[in-house]
Design an enzyme around this catalytic site. Sequence first.
Site, mmCIF file in Angstrom:
data_model
loop_
_atom_site.group_PDB
_atom_site.id
_atom_site.type_symbol
_atom_site.label_atom_id
_atom_site.label_comp_id
_atom_site.label_asym_id
_atom_site.label_seq_id
_atom_site.Cartn_x
_atom_site.Cartn_y
_atom_site.Cartn_z
ATOM 1 N N GLN A 356 -0.304 20.291 -2.170
ATOM 2 C CA GLN A 356 -0.186 20.688 -3.361
ATOM 3 C C GLN A 356 -1.625 20.981 -4.123
ATOM 4 O O GLN A 356 -2.319 19.995 -4.247
ATOM 5 C CB GLN A 356 0.512 19.716 -4.322
ATOM 6 C CG GLN A 356 2.126 19.869 -3.878
ATOM 7 C CD GLN A 356 2.407 18.611 -2.851
ATOM 8 O OE1 GLN A 356 1.395 18.042 -2.316
ATOM 9 N NE2 GLN A 356 3.536 17.944 -2.916
ATOM 10 N N GLN A 378 -0.392 26.224 -1.534
ATOM 11 C CA GLN A 378 0.689 25.799 -1.968
ATOM 12 C C GLN A 378 0.550 25.324 -3.436
ATOM 13 O O GLN A 378 -0.312 24.757 -3.869
ATOM 14 C CB GLN A 378 0.831 24.303 -1.187
ATOM 15 C CG GLN A 378 2.368 23.531 -1.607
ATOM 16 C CD GLN A 378 2.731 22.659 -0.670
ATOM 17 O OE1 GLN A 378 1.895 22.452 0.415
ATOM 18 N NE2 GLN A 378 3.507 21.506 -1.029
ATOM 19 N N ASP A 379 1.989 25.453 -4.034
ATOM 20 C CA ASP A 379 1.842 25.441 -5.666
ATOM 21 C C ASP A 379 0.993 26.127 -6.526
ATOM 22 O O ASP A 379 0.399 25.439 -7.457
ATOM 23 C CB ASP A 379 2.119 23.842 -5.891
ATOM 24 C CG ASP A 379 3.017 23.164 -5.493
ATOM 25 O OD1 ASP A 379 3.936 23.811 -4.859
ATOM 26 O OD2 ASP A 379 3.100 21.951 -5.492
ATOM 27 N N ASP A 400 6.065 27.131 -1.737
ATOM 28 C CA ASP A 400 6.431 27.047 -3.030
ATOM 29 C C ASP A 400 5.560 27.435 -4.038
ATOM 30 O O ASP A 400 5.083 26.948 -4.895
ATOM 31 C CB ASP A 400 6.951 25.552 -3.281
ATOM 32 C CG ASP A 400 7.828 25.107 -2.369
ATOM 33 O OD1 ASP A 400 8.643 25.932 -1.707
ATOM 34 O OD2 ASP A 400 7.785 23.791 -2.052
ATOM 35 N N ARG A 468 13.682 28.572 -2.021
ATOM 36 C CA ARG A 468 14.585 27.535 -1.647
ATOM 37 C C ARG A 468 15.056 26.382 -3.015
ATOM 38 O O ARG A 468 14.026 26.601 -3.895
ATOM 39 C CB ARG A 468 13.968 26.631 -0.644
ATOM 40 C CG ARG A 468 12.631 25.809 -0.982
ATOM 41 C CD ARG A 468 12.211 25.323 0.073
ATOM 42 N NE ARG A 468 10.663 24.622 -0.329
ATOM 43 C CZ ARG A 468 10.195 23.830 0.592
ATOM 44 N NH1 ARG A 468 10.936 23.173 1.734
ATOM 45 N NH2 ARG A 468 9.127 23.010 0.324
#
Length: 563
Positions: A356, A378-379, A400, A468
């Site tokens: 993250q 990520q993020d 994500d 997701r």
Amino acid sequence: MESKVLVSAVSLILVVGVALGVVALVRSNGPGESGGGDLNAHTKAVQAVCQSSDDKKLCVDTLKPVNTSDPNDYIKAVVKTSLESVFKALNLSDKLIIENEKKEQPTKMALEDCKDLLQFAIDELQASTILVNDGQGRNPNDRAADLKNWLGAVIAYQQSCLDGLDTDNEKKLQSELKTGSLDQVEKLTALALDIVTAVSQVLSSLNLDLNVQPTHRRLFDVDSDGYPEWMSGPDRKLLADMRTGAAVTPNVVVAKDGSGQFKTVLEAINSYPPKHVGRYVIYVKAGVYDEYIQIDKKKKSMLIYGDGPTKTIITGKKNVVDGWKTMRSATFSTVAEDFIAKAIAFENTAGANKHQAVALRVQGDRSAFYDCAMRGYQDTLYAHAHRQFYRNCEISGTVDFIFGYGSTLIQNSKIVVRKPEPNQQNIIVADGTIQKNMPTGVVLQNCEIGPEPALQADRLTVRSYLARPWKAYSRAIFMENVIGDLIQPVGFLPWNGNLFLDTCYFAEYANTGPGADVKARVPWSKGVLSKADAMKYTADQWLKGGIWLPATGVPFELGFTKP
């Protein structure tokens, strides 16, 4: 005359409140069932409002002492109870901060974040209380949209507090906060959302429209030129310049070479005058600005613009692996209302192996981004809370990389999927909607979804998915996009086995491209929406964009972008 109209409107609400229970109970009772004829109007109304709540007992217990059939009083009661639970949680967070002052820095960060988030939750609930108490005679459905926006943010903050306490060493603290207060915050705020939704639905079913003029101008009164009537002359000129491409006169200029008033973006933001009225404009000249920035809630109506997302870049590299909590990893955060960014890039260069690492975190209501870039892995984009609009942007990442608890619409933008670590899969959206009546989720409209050049050769072997289900009612809508062949035919990825597959809401409408074929989509997605259902996720309905987007100067489509 105005006061007479107002009294009539309030009287109508009271009448509707009495009818509320009767209408709903008549519709729910079939032949041979008890109609509850011996119940008084209040009891009927409570039963009607509570019948669709997930926790009917909590709903009845909360509303039963409210000896009235006025829907406003029901909303007041549950908001008041929710506010009390947040104050209790805030006191508990204070206690835990003191007790854990010698813990490792990440744990202390998480507890301090909890305290800040709970303060924001108090602000939202106090605003909700003022709105319900405000006797302007506004249409109940208009009021419901604002209430749901604020109540959804309260749950976003409650969840974010728990998200921060995510390591094995922090699970005890997380559990203490949950059982001590935060579970109750979620339950009561979710109940408030249920009640606002129920009241709004029944009033809508009765086809009621309160044609009452409020005592002051509403946010959404627009003049013949398309500007809100409350907007000042200088702000109108600013928007006109933005729309025509004319040079905008900034309040302050940032330049690394010293040709502006400031050399750093942070200094310029800190120059925001106390009690400033109107738009505060900051021009950031071309350059790479290695700094970490948070715009606090007092700095409202700020516009930051640069020389383009390839020239004006705000960069950082904080990440979870190096000891930062996800919230604290953001290169740029804004929690103020009515923030606008134009022609600028926000990036986090930590890399895919640092997990993250947020480039941009957006919390303030009615935030808009135009011709911007959000670059990370990520993020990347933390759409944390409230209504957010992105237009002509480029958003890149791996895992994500668009996530959060906000009501988000990304329109006419490029979604760039990057090359992840060998053991990783790419997922574009992970939405945090955790209660069924939260007005939250991520909508991608008329975007191009494709790989970065480094992924192009491996795009068919590296698994990439649209979304997701991060939380129970995760919501992601993909409409009018061009979807590249890198997206797996199944489209969506489970989070953890069968977790949330029966409650999440992933749907598509009018997408094209090789990745848009829905024949092999997972059976638990909602499939292809009808045009009427897809309309619910356009800017006009999803964000109430007709109310506030004209004041941003950012181009937008309120409906579909294609015939």
